[in-house]
Structure formats: structure tokens, C-alpha cells
Design a protein around this motif. Structure first.
Motif, mmCIF file in Angstrom:
data_model
loop_
_atom_site.group_PDB
_atom_site.id
_atom_site.type_symbol
_atom_site.label_atom_id
_atom_site.label_comp_id
_atom_site.label_asym_id
_atom_site.label_seq_id
_atom_site.Cartn_x
_atom_site.Cartn_y
_atom_site.Cartn_z
ATOM 1 N N THR A 66 0.839 -1.198 0.000
ATOM 2 C CA THR A 66 0.000 0.000 0.000
ATOM 3 C C THR A 66 0.881 1.259 0.000
ATOM 4 O O THR A 66 0.609 2.214 -0.727
ATOM 5 C CB THR A 66 -0.919 0.005 1.240
ATOM 6 N N ALA A 67 1.936 1.219 0.818
ATOM 7 C CA ALA A 67 2.837 2.378 0.876
ATOM 8 C C ALA A 67 3.533 2.583 -0.469
ATOM 9 O O ALA A 67 3.708 3.717 -0.926
ATOM 10 C CB ALA A 67 3.871 2.172 1.979
ATOM 11 N N MET A 68 3.877 1.494 -1.115
ATOM 12 C CA MET A 68 4.537 1.607 -2.422
ATOM 13 C C MET A 68 3.578 2.188 -3.462
ATOM 14 O O MET A 68 3.956 3.038 -4.269
ATOM 15 C CB MET A 68 5.068 0.244 -2.869
ATOM 16 N N ASP A 69 2.300 1.737 -3.415
ATOM 17 C CA ASP A 69 1.293 2.285 -4.339
ATOM 18 C C ASP A 69 1.100 3.785 -4.113
ATOM 19 O O ASP A 69 0.971 4.557 -5.054
ATOM 20 C CB ASP A 69 -0.058 1.560 -4.156
ATOM 21 N N ARG A 70 1.066 4.169 -2.848
ATOM 22 C CA ARG A 70 0.773 5.566 -2.520
ATOM 23 C C ARG A 70 1.977 6.483 -2.783
ATOM 24 O O ARG A 70 1.842 7.594 -3.265
ATOM 25 C CB ARG A 70 0.339 5.646 -1.049
ATOM 26 N N TRP A 71 3.196 5.998 -2.414
ATOM 27 C CA TRP A 71 4.354 6.896 -2.383
ATOM 28 C C TRP A 71 5.417 6.586 -3.435
ATOM 29 O O TRP A 71 6.433 7.289 -3.518
ATOM 30 C CB TRP A 71 5.017 6.849 -0.995
ATOM 31 N N ILE A 87 5.399 9.942 4.921
ATOM 32 C CA ILE A 87 5.525 8.640 5.575
ATOM 33 C C ILE A 87 6.836 8.524 6.363
ATOM 34 O O ILE A 87 6.905 7.827 7.372
ATOM 35 C CB ILE A 87 5.339 7.481 4.549
ATOM 36 N N HIS A 88 7.879 9.248 5.919
ATOM 37 C CA HIS A 88 9.142 9.235 6.684
ATOM 38 C C HIS A 88 8.960 9.973 8.013
ATOM 39 O O HIS A 88 9.419 9.516 9.056
ATOM 40 C CB HIS A 88 10.273 9.880 5.866
ATOM 41 N N LYS A 89 8.271 11.111 7.953
ATOM 42 C CA LYS A 89 8.027 11.873 9.190
ATOM 43 C C LYS A 89 7.102 11.075 10.119
ATOM 44 O O LYS A 89 7.276 11.063 11.335
ATOM 45 C CB LYS A 89 7.412 13.242 8.880
ATOM 46 N N LEU A 274 15.281 6.092 2.990
ATOM 47 C CA LEU A 274 14.658 4.778 3.163
ATOM 48 C C LEU A 274 13.476 4.649 2.198
ATOM 49 O O LEU A 274 12.689 5.581 2.043
ATOM 50 C CB LEU A 274 14.177 4.698 4.617
ATOM 51 N N ALA A 275 13.339 3.471 1.566
ATOM 52 C CA ALA A 275 12.241 3.267 0.606
ATOM 53 C C ALA A 275 10.885 3.371 1.320
ATOM 54 O O ALA A 275 10.726 2.880 2.437
ATOM 55 C CB ALA A 275 12.385 1.905 -0.056
ATOM 56 N N PRO A 276 9.909 4.002 0.668
ATOM 57 C CA PRO A 276 8.587 4.173 1.288
ATOM 58 C C PRO A 276 7.949 2.853 1.729
ATOM 59 O O PRO A 276 7.280 2.814 2.769
ATOM 60 C CB PRO A 276 7.752 4.825 0.178
ATOM 61 N N ALA A 277 8.156 1.784 0.965
ATOM 62 C CA ALA A 277 7.549 0.495 1.322
ATOM 63 C C ALA A 277 8.044 0.038 2.693
ATOM 64 O O ALA A 277 7.278 -0.529 3.486
ATOM 65 C CB ALA A 277 7.872 -0.565 0.263
ATOM 66 N N ILE A 278 9.301 0.281 2.981
ATOM 67 C CA ILE A 278 9.860 -0.122 4.284
ATOM 68 C C ILE A 278 9.221 0.720 5.394
ATOM 69 O O ILE A 278 8.919 0.206 6.478
ATOM 70 C CB ILE A 278 11.380 0.075 4.295
ATOM 71 N N CYS A 279 9.019 2.007 5.119
ATOM 72 C CA CYS A 279 8.357 2.861 6.126
ATOM 73 C C CYS A 279 6.958 2.327 6.413
ATOM 74 O O CYS A 279 6.561 2.187 7.577
ATOM 75 C CB CYS A 279 8.253 4.303 5.628
ATOM 76 N N GLY A 280 6.224 2.005 5.358
ATOM 77 C CA GLY A 280 4.846 1.503 5.530
ATOM 78 C C GLY A 280 4.830 0.186 6.284
ATOM 79 O O GLY A 280 4.012 -0.018 7.191
ATOM 80 N N GLY A 281 5.730 -0.705 5.921
ATOM 81 C CA GLY A 281 5.810 -2.004 6.596
ATOM 82 C C GLY A 281 6.169 -1.839 8.067
ATOM 83 O O GLY A 281 5.580 -2.482 8.950
#
Ligand SMILES: *Cc1c(COP(=O)(O)O)cnc(C)c1O
Length: 394
Positions: A66-71, A87-89, A274-281
Motif C-alpha cells: 500500500t505504501a509503495m502504491d501511494r508513495w 511517511i518518513h516523518k 529509506l524506501a517508502p515500502a519499508i516505512c509503511g511495513g
């Protein structure tokens, strides 16, 4: 390539291989879990840092998607140029509230966080004091700063105090320790360390990579377990172990220090965000931990169960209260041979040798997870006993 250099290097590598001490990469054909496929063979896995079993958690995978789709996939930038998204903040805020710290700064790994930790804060007028068993990334981080370096005997508070006395007159003094020591699995004496730091006016930095998420009643790591939350100035940790196992890390702690790192930390200024997907996960991992859906207590129960049975069988274990259970073999060749035999009988563990542990202290490091079943644990003990007897180790 220079022929002499090539020949020297090849000889070094051949020697390692001949001694059976070369590091192998076994290729998995599955995701990470209590059981994994090594090649085409399914084995029970006892060498991952997957303490909570979140590495293949479906909710976490979905949140990353979901984070990858969004960001998007990536930012192609460092944080201070155009590499910071909401998402990083959000993740920095969540880590600060989870660990009860002022603020947090993300890095691509905890290795990088430790690479950033010392140099902006410490110069020639300062002293850094380090436990002799600290992780390689702390040692390397310290090498990057110009402070005077002192090392104390492992968890030896008298030795630490000697160093603090030696350091008197320094502008700044920083004590650096692992929270859980990665090769011995013991917990640092944080209460005593904080007391000494108060007496001598030192700062304290804890690398909680092997603890964040599962040690402490709420998973807040060794500061929670040792009841020193609020007394640690700096915590570095990874998202690559209990907290999902992908990658990424951070420094979290006092406001003025985190502000300093945003201005001066070199891995932050010169390495990609950092990749957005990692932040979301990772955000989802924190949800799951805070909801109490996975429990570090289960990980520790499994470790205690395994420990008891192994001690009863006569194995020589390093004492400790974490999910790292080192089975001491001492001899390097035997440790590697034993791990190979265990793998052949369906238990995946690794023999650790120099330079990861000191010479003559080879061991098999067993790591327990909340997702191991009783059946997994019993199968591991049974295999250890069979191989241990065959090799006359018990
Ligand atoms: C694993 C580990 C690291 C490295 O973390 P990464 O995020 O994988 O770079 C740093 N410090 C300690 C104590 C560790 O155990």
C-alpha cells in the motif's frame, strides 16, 4: 589486475575453503519463517533474527504494498534534498512515541546509524568508552570520529569506571553499548551504566538492534527491561530484526542530538532515503506490536524451554535471558561441521567463527522466535543431542 595481488588474495580464499571456514551463502527458495526452504529442502529455521515472526506477516506485506502504491518505489534523493515524504516523518514520530524519546532520525540501516552516531558529536577533546563485545558497526562508527577511545571488559562495571576516571577532563564523554550482545545474547547492565554515567557526567548510547520490538514488557527494548527509559541519551536500532526484518534503522533520543544529526550525520546527508515500502511495513509492525498481537514474551518462553532442555542434555550454553542461545563448541572446525550436520538433519543453524567471535570461542548461535512451535523446539533439541553424541560433544 596486478598478478601478485590477485595470487595473494586467491591463496587467502583457498586457505579458508580448505579449512572449511569459508562463509557460504545458502540460497533460500522461500520467504523467511519458522520453516524455510534451503534449495528444495524444507528445514526448521533457528538462525534468523525474526524474533516475532513478522518477516512474512501478511498484514506487514500488505502495508508495504500500500505504501509503495501511494508513495512510489523510491525517492532518488537523500532526505534533505527531496527525499522526505510524509511517511518518513510519520515513521519517525511513531518510533519516538513507541520508545518514549524526543525525536528520531531514519537511516538505511542500523550499520549506517552507528556510522553516523559518533563523528558529529565527538572530536579530539572528547572520549568514547565502548564495551569490548560491541557490534562491529559501533566499532566502525567509533573509528570515524577523532575522540580518544577506551574499551572496558565486557559488562565489567569496575573496568568501565576505570575508563571513566581515565576520561576525566574530556569535554564530552560517551559510553556506547549493545543493549543485547549479538553473539552472547546477554543484556547490558544499563542501570549500573546510567548510574556511572550520572556520576561522571557521561552520555549513554545503546544499540538495541537485538531487542527493539520483543525485549521488555511492551517490546520497548533493554531500556524498558532495565527500567532506565528516559535515562538513555541515544538509542540506535534496526528494522531488520524483530521489527519486520526488511532493512532500515534509526537513531532516537534527545532532541538536541537528533537535531545535530540532521545537520551533520554523513550517512544521512550522503546516502539515499529509506524506501517508502519499508516505512509503511515498519509502521504496521509497530501497530501489531502495540496491539499485542505478537508477544515478545512468547519468544522468551520458547528460548527458556529450549535452553532448559539443552542444559539438561549437557550442552555448554552462554547464560542469558534473551532469544539468543549460544551453544559453545570452542573449536572452529567442529562448530562448522556440527552446523552442517544439523542442517542435514533439518535444523538450520550456523557455526560462528573468527572474526565474528574471538578465536577459540566458536559456537552455534541458536535464535528462537515467537512462531516456533513446541514441535519445532523439540525437533531442534533432538537433532542437537543426536549430532552432539555422534561428535562426542556431550
Ligand atoms: C544487526 C545489528 C546491526 C546492524 O543492523 P542493520 O540494520 O542490519 O545494519 C547493528 N548493531 C547491532 C548490535 C546489530 O545486532
Amino acid at each position: 589486475m596486478n598478478k601478485t595481488v590477485e595470487k595473494e588474495l586467491q591463496e587467502f580464499l583457498d586457505q579458508l575453503k580448505m579449512e572449511g571456514l569459508d562463509k557460504k551463502e545458502r540460497v533460500l527458495s522461500s520467504s523467511q519463517g519458522a520453516s524455510i526452504e534451503v534449495g528444495k529442502v524444507s528445514v526448521r529455521n533457528f538462525c534468523a533474527n525474526n524474533y516475532l515472526g513478522l518477516a512474512d506477516n501478511q498484514e506487514v506485506v500488505e502495508a508495504a504494498k500500500t505504501a509503495m502504491d501511494r508513495w512510489g518505489y523510491g525517492l532518488s534523493s537523500v532526505r534533505f534534498i527531496c527525499g522526505t515524504q510524509g511517511i518518513h516523518k510519520e515513521l519517525e514520530g511513531r518510533i519516538s512515541s513507541f520508545l518514549k524519546t524526543d525525536d528520531t532520525i531514519l537511516f538505511s540501516s542500523c550499520f549506517d546509524a552507528n556510522g553516523a552516531l559518533f563523528e558529529p558529536l565527538l572530536g579530539e577533546e572528547d572520549t568514547v568508552i565502548s564495551d569490548e563485545l560491541n557490534h562491529a558497526s559501533i566499532i566502525d562508527g567509533i573509528r570515524l570520529c577523532k575522540a580518544k577511545r577506551l574499551r572496558y571488559r565486557h559488562s565489567d562495571m569496575a573496568s568501565l569506571e576505570d575508563c571513566l576516571v581515565d576520561a576525566e577532563g574530556s569535554r564530552r564523554i560517551l559510553i556506547a553499548t549493545d543493549g543485547v550482545f549479538s553473539m552472547d545474547g546477554d543484556i547490558a547492565k544499563l542501570k549500573e551504566i546510567c548510574d556511572l554515567a550520572d556520576t561522571y557526567g557521561a552520555l549513554v548510547a545503546v544499540d538495541d538492534s537485538h531487542a527493539t520490538g520483543y525485549i521488555g514488557k511492551h517490546g520497548r527494548g533493554t531500556p524498558e527491561a532495565c527500567k532506565v527509559e528516559g535515562r538513555i541519551d541515544l538509542i540506535t536500532t534496526t528494522f531488520g530484526k524483530a521489527c519486520g526484518g526488511a532493512s532500515g534503522g534509526c537513531i532516537t533520543g534527545r532532541q538536541v542530538l537528533i537535531d545535530l544529526y540532521r545537520q551533520r550525520a554523513r550517512p544521512y546527508l550522503f546516502s539515499n532515503t529509506l524506501a517508502p515500502a519499508i516505512c509503511g511495513g515498519t509502521l504496521k509492525v509497530l501497530d501489531i506490536i502495540e496491539r499485542g498481537d505478537v508477544r515478545g514474551a512468547q519468544t522468551l518462553e520458547n528460548a527458556q524451554y529450549f535452553r532448559k532442555k539443552m542444559e539438561k542434555a549437557g550442552f555448554d550454553l552462554v547464560k542469558g535471558d534473551t532469544a539468543i542461545v549460544p551453544v559453545m563448541i570452542y573449536d572452529e572446525v567442529k562448530a562448522v561441521a556440527m552446523a552442517d550436520k544439523l542442517l542435514a538433519s533439518g535444523i538450520y543453524v550456523i557455526g560462528f567463527c573468527f572474526p565474528v567471535v574471538p578465536k577459540g570461542k566458536a559456537r552455534i548461535r541458536v535464535q528462537l522466535s515467537a512462531v516456533h512451535t513446541k514441535e519445532d523446539l523439540d525437533a531442534a533439541v533432538k537433532a542437537f543431542i543426536a549430532v552432539g553424541e555422534e561428535m562426542h560433544l556431550i
